[in-house]
Structure formats: structure tokens, C-alpha cells
Design a protein around this motif. Structure first.
Motif, PDB file in Angstrom:
ATOM      1  N   GLU A   1      62.268  59.884  31.046  1.00  0.00           N
ATOM      2  CA  GLU A   1      61.292  60.966  30.919  1.00  0.00           C
ATOM      3  C   GLU A   1      60.668  60.986  29.529  1.00  0.00           C
ATOM      4  N   LYS A   2      61.499  60.793  28.500  1.00  0.00           N
ATOM      5  CA  LYS A   2      60.974  60.785  27.137  1.00  0.00           C
ATOM      6  C   LYS A   2      60.027  59.609  26.921  1.00  0.00           C
ATOM      7  N   LEU A   3      60.389  58.434  27.460  1.00  0.00           N
ATOM      8  CA  LEU A   3      59.515  57.261  27.320  1.00  0.00           C
ATOM      9  C   LEU A   3      58.187  57.480  28.034  1.00  0.00           C
ATOM     10  N   GLU A   4      58.259  58.075  29.237  1.00  0.00           N
ATOM     11  CA  GLU A   4      57.019  58.357  29.973  1.00  0.00           C
ATOM     12  C   GLU A   4      56.144  59.341  29.207  1.00  0.00           C
ATOM     13  N   ALA A   5      56.770  60.358  28.589  1.00  0.00           N
ATOM     14  CA  ALA A   5      56.014  61.332  27.813  1.00  0.00           C
ATOM     15  C   ALA A   5      55.361  60.674  26.600  1.00  0.00           C
TER      16      ALA A   5
ATOM     17  N   ALA B   1      92.498  56.561  43.270  1.00  0.00           N
ATOM     18  CA  ALA B   1      91.278  57.294  43.622  1.00  0.00           C
ATOM     19  C   ALA B   1      90.846  58.214  42.487  1.00  0.00           C
ATOM     20  N   ASP B   2      91.817  58.795  41.777  1.00  0.00           N
ATOM     21  CA  ASP B   2      91.484  59.663  40.652  1.00  0.00           C
ATOM     22  C   ASP B   2      90.842  58.867  39.524  1.00  0.00           C
ATOM     23  N   LEU B   3      91.321  57.660  39.309  1.00  0.00           N
ATOM     24  CA  LEU B   3      90.701  56.799  38.291  1.00  0.00           C
ATOM     25  C   LEU B   3      89.270  56.443  38.687  1.00  0.00           C
ATOM     26  N   ILE B   4      89.063  56.182  39.982  1.00  0.00           N
ATOM     27  CA  ILE B   4      87.712  55.893  40.468  1.00  0.00           C
ATOM     28  C   ILE B   4      86.813  57.113  40.296  1.00  0.00           C
ATOM     29  N   ALA B   5      87.359  58.316  40.572  1.00  0.00           N
ATOM     30  CA  ALA B   5      86.577  59.549  40.401  1.00  0.00           C
ATOM     31  C   ALA B   5      86.204  59.763  38.941  1.00  0.00           C
ATOM     32  N   THR B   6      87.133  59.439  38.043  1.00  0.00           N
ATOM     33  CA  THR B   6      86.827  59.542  36.615  1.00  0.00           C
ATOM     34  C   THR B   6      85.709  58.583  36.232  1.00  0.00           C
ATOM     35  N   ASN B   7      85.766  57.384  36.785  1.00  0.00           N
ATOM     36  CA  ASN B   7      84.709  56.405  36.519  1.00  0.00           C
ATOM     37  C   ASN B   7      83.379  56.884  37.073  1.00  0.00           C
ATOM     38  N   ARG B   8      83.405  57.573  38.223  1.00  0.00           N
ATOM     39  CA  ARG B   8      82.170  58.127  38.792  1.00  0.00           C
ATOM     40  C   ARG B   8      81.556  59.146  37.844  1.00  0.00           C
ATOM     41  N   LYS B   9      82.398  60.003  37.242  1.00  0.00           N
ATOM     42  CA  LYS B   9      81.892  60.997  36.303  1.00  0.00           C
ATOM     43  C   LYS B   9      81.198  60.328  35.120  1.00  0.00           C
ATOM     44  N   LEU B  10      81.810  59.254  34.614  1.00  0.00           N
ATOM     45  CA  LEU B  10      81.198  58.536  33.494  1.00  0.00           C
ATOM     46  C   LEU B  10      79.871  57.915  33.907  1.00  0.00           C
ATOM     47  N   MET B  11      79.832  57.361  35.117  1.00  0.00           N
ATOM     48  CA  MET B  11      78.595  56.752  35.616  1.00  0.00           C
ATOM     49  C   MET B  11      77.509  57.798  35.806  1.00  0.00           C
ATOM     50  N   GLU B  12      77.873  58.968  36.339  1.00  0.00           N
ATOM     51  CA  GLU B  12      76.885  60.033  36.525  1.00  0.00           C
ATOM     52  C   GLU B  12      76.341  60.530  35.191  1.00  0.00           C
ATOM     53  N   ALA B  13      77.224  60.606  34.189  1.00  0.00           N
ATOM     54  CA  ALA B  13      76.762  61.010  32.858  1.00  0.00           C
ATOM     55  C   ALA B  13      75.789  59.982  32.299  1.00  0.00           C
ATOM     56  N   SER B  14      76.065  58.699  32.530  1.00  0.00           N
ATOM     57  CA  SER B  14      75.170  57.635  32.057  1.00  0.00           C
ATOM     58  C   SER B  14      73.836  57.680  32.790  1.00  0.00           C
TER      59      SER B  14
ATOM     60  N   LEU C   1      72.449  60.321  34.113  1.00  0.00           N
ATOM     61  CA  LEU C   1      71.712  61.484  33.617  1.00  0.00           C
ATOM     62  C   LEU C   1      71.019  61.168  32.295  1.00  0.00           C
ATOM     63  N   LYS C   2      71.720  60.467  31.400  1.00  0.00           N
ATOM     64  CA  LYS C   2      71.111  60.083  30.119  1.00  0.00           C
ATOM     65  C   LYS C   2      69.941  59.130  30.331  1.00  0.00           C
TER      66      LYS C   2
END
Length: 341
Positions: A312-316, A290-303, A305-306
Motif C-alpha cells: 500500500e505504501k509503495l502504491e501510494a 499442530a501447535d508448532l504449525i499454528a505458531t508458524n501460521r501466526k508468524l506467516m500472517e504477521a508477515s 500483513l506487513k
């Protein structure tokens, strides 16, 4: 230019919505643009029509009721798409004073907080029953402890959020976003502030839950799920350790009798203890996974966000290109207009 969008989740609020909209601010210090957004969560009355007639800038309509969490999630997505720098969430039933929007927005404008929660002063609030006050205080204490924050009214829906904070939080619950959002925000080390607000007496029973026991059960499941998502290793390791310790007791009992020559009649203790030890080890192993899955979630959330910020930049850029094209067309047609003249 700082843009504020005030969003209001609604379910059959046609009668009270006009009064709520009338009390919303038209201008605030540090805010250049104020717009309103209604999330009509499958209303069967004229909630959307009332909103349009009152000049609400944005309306998100669900064909059927999807619940408060989904309404909140779709509302903030629309706010982000419309370029909101700050988002305020309030209720349609008039529980929160519209004048206090200035109070919860001020710390965000000043750069002191990413999220501001309106504190209803639950312990002394005359609009709450003694049982509800005690229940709210207990729930807020649990959420405050699990989220490592200093919030005294965890389930208050009256809150202001920066664009960045909203983009970092991903609501996963289907019941209520309030506690899930706070636990996520606390674990992601966002700056959260609580400010006192005024409340009005309830005009109708809550539509979020039908009974106190059901509310407690739903909130308990939401809190447990949100906390486990970000602390999977701790939760499963502690649970596995507890099962292991319990399993050692019957095994110690068997050893005691075995040493005293009476082991034949207590073999069941060995079986039960061995089973509990096995389950404890399996649970602890699940914690690692589960901790490995949580770590993967953090990476996915960071991606995610990017990707959001790239969109937003493309729309601008696309917007700037269109404005440039319009300007160039105006320059090209100007000589032709002079010739025609």
C-alpha cells in the motif's frame, strides 16, 4: 477522506439486484465516498450487465461458481485494492434492509468496533421457522463460546469491517466465511460488536445449502476446523487424554483379574488398553506438532500483513510520483503554450 465500499456477492440475481441497489445509501455520516462492488459468482443470467447498467463502480466476475467464501474473499481483496477504509457485506436477495447499513457502519466510524455484525434477532424473527430459530440460536451459542465473543447471530452475512480487520483475517474455508471469520477475529482480539437490524421475508430458498442436514454438517466442519487451527494443542491434548483414560479402564480390569489369579483369560483387556494408551500418546504428540504449525501460521500472517501494508505504501508513493510528474509536465509546457499564443 473515508471511503466505504458496499460489496454484494451474487449468483443469478438479475431480477432482484435492481431493487437491492436502489435501497443502498448514497451518503452516510462520517463517510466521504461510497462505492458499490458486485461479485458475480458464475451467474448464468445478466447479473453483471444489470450491475453495469445501474452504475456499480466495481464488478468481480467468476467464470464459474466458486462458492460464497471465495466470493467474499475475492470481494474484500478488490475492496482493499480500491482503497476502501470500511467494507460492508450484504446480500443481493433483499433480506437485509439497505437503510440499516448506516446502523452497522456507525460503530466503525465512531472507532468503537473493528467488525460489526447485524443481529437479525433470531429468537423473535417472524421470517424464520421455529426450527430455524432454534438451530440459529444453537449455532450462535457454539460460535460465541468458541470465539470468546458476545455475538448473538454468528451466521449473519450483514457486517461492516475496517480495513485493518480485513487485512488481519485470512478466510480458509470453502463453504461460508461467517463462522470462520468470527472465530479468527475473536482469537485475534479484534473489537466485535453486534447491533440489531431489520430483515425482510425471503424471496427464494437459500442457495448456500440444499438441505438443513448438509448445512449443519458443513458449518460443523467449518467451526471445528477454524477452532482447531487456533487451539490445536488444547484440542489434541484433550482428545489424547480422553483416549488414555479409556485405555486405562481395560488395563485396570486386567490388573484386577490378574491380582485375583485370573489374568490368563483376560489378556485381551491388556492388549486393548495398551493400544488405546499408545494412540492417546500419539494424539497428544500430534497436538504439540499442530501447535508448532499454528505458531508458524501466526508468524506467516504477521508477515503477510506487513507485506500488504508495504504494498500500500509503495502504491501510494508511485501514485504521488505520477501526480508530481504530471504537474511538472504542465509547468514545462506552460511557457511553450504562451509563446505559441
Amino acid at each position: 477522506m473515508t471511503k466505504l465500499i458496499i460489496q454484494i456477492p451474487c449468483l443469478n440475481e438479475a431480477e432482484v439486484l435492481p431493487e437491492t441497489l436502489a435501497k443502498l445509501p448514497r451518503s452516510l455520516p462520517g463517510i466521504d465516498i461510497i462505492e458499490y462492488l458486485i461479485i458475480d459468482d458464475g451467474s448464468t443470467d445478466d447479473t453483471s450487465g444489470i450491475a453495469r447498467r445501474w452504475g456499480v463502480h466495481h464488478i468481480v466476475r467468476h467464470r464459474r461458481n466458486r462458492g460464497l467464501a471465495e466470493a467474499f474473499r475475492n470481494g474484500v481483496e478488490k475492496c482493499l485494492a480500491e482503497g476502501a477504509d470500511i467494507i460492508v457485506n450484504t446480500d443481493a436477495d433483499g433480506q437485509y434492509a439497505g437503510e440499516d447499513i448506516a446502523t452497522i457502519v456507525a460503530p466503525v466510524v465512531a472507532g468503537e468496533a473493528d467488525i460489526v455484525i447485524g443481529d437479525r434477532s433470531v429468537a423473535e424473527n417472524a421470517h424464520f421457522s421455529p426450527f430455524k430459530r432454534a438451530l440459529q440460536r444453537l449455532g450462535s451459542y457454539v460460535v460465541r463460546t468458541l470465539s470468546s465473543t458476545d455475538i448473538t447471530d454468528a451466521v449473519s452475512g450483514f457486517r461492516a469491517m475496517t480495513r485493518d480487520a480485513v487485512q488481519r483475517i485470512n478466510i480458509t474455508t470453502e463453504f461460508s466465511y461467517t463462522t470462520d471469520m468470527l472465530i479468527q477475529a475473536g482469537r485475534k482480539r479484534l473489537a466485535i460488536k453486534s447491533v440489531p437490524i431489520r430483515t425482510n421475508s425471503a424471496t427464494r430458498p437459500s442457495r448456500l445449502f440444499k438441505s438443513i442436514p448438509r448445512f449443519i454438517m458443513s458449518q460443523g466442519m467449518t467451526i471445528t476446523r477454524a477452532y482447531t487451527t487456533f487451539n490445536a494443542l488444547r484440542v489434541f491434548t484433550l482428545l489424547g487424554a480422553a483416549l488414555t483414560l479409556v485405555g486405562l479402564l481395560p488395563m485396570a480390569r486386567f490388573v484386577w483379574f490378574f491380582v485375583n489369579g485370573q489374568g490368563d483369560g483376560h489378556i485381551q483387556s491388556l492388549v486393548i488398553g495398551g493400544a488405546l494408551l499408545t494412540v492417546g500418546v500419539l494424539v497428544a504428540t500430534l497436538g504439540i506438532l499442530a501447535d508448532l504449525i499454528a505458531t508458524n501460521r501466526k508468524l506467516m500472517e504477521a508477515s503477510i500483513l506487513k507485506l500488504r501494508r508495504m504494498d500500500e505504501k509503495l502504491e501510494a508513493i508511485e501514485k504521488a510520483q505520477k501526480e508530481t510528474e504530471v504537474s511538472l509536465e504542465g509547468i514545462e509546457t506552460a511557457p511553450e503554450r504562451r509563446k505559441a499564443f
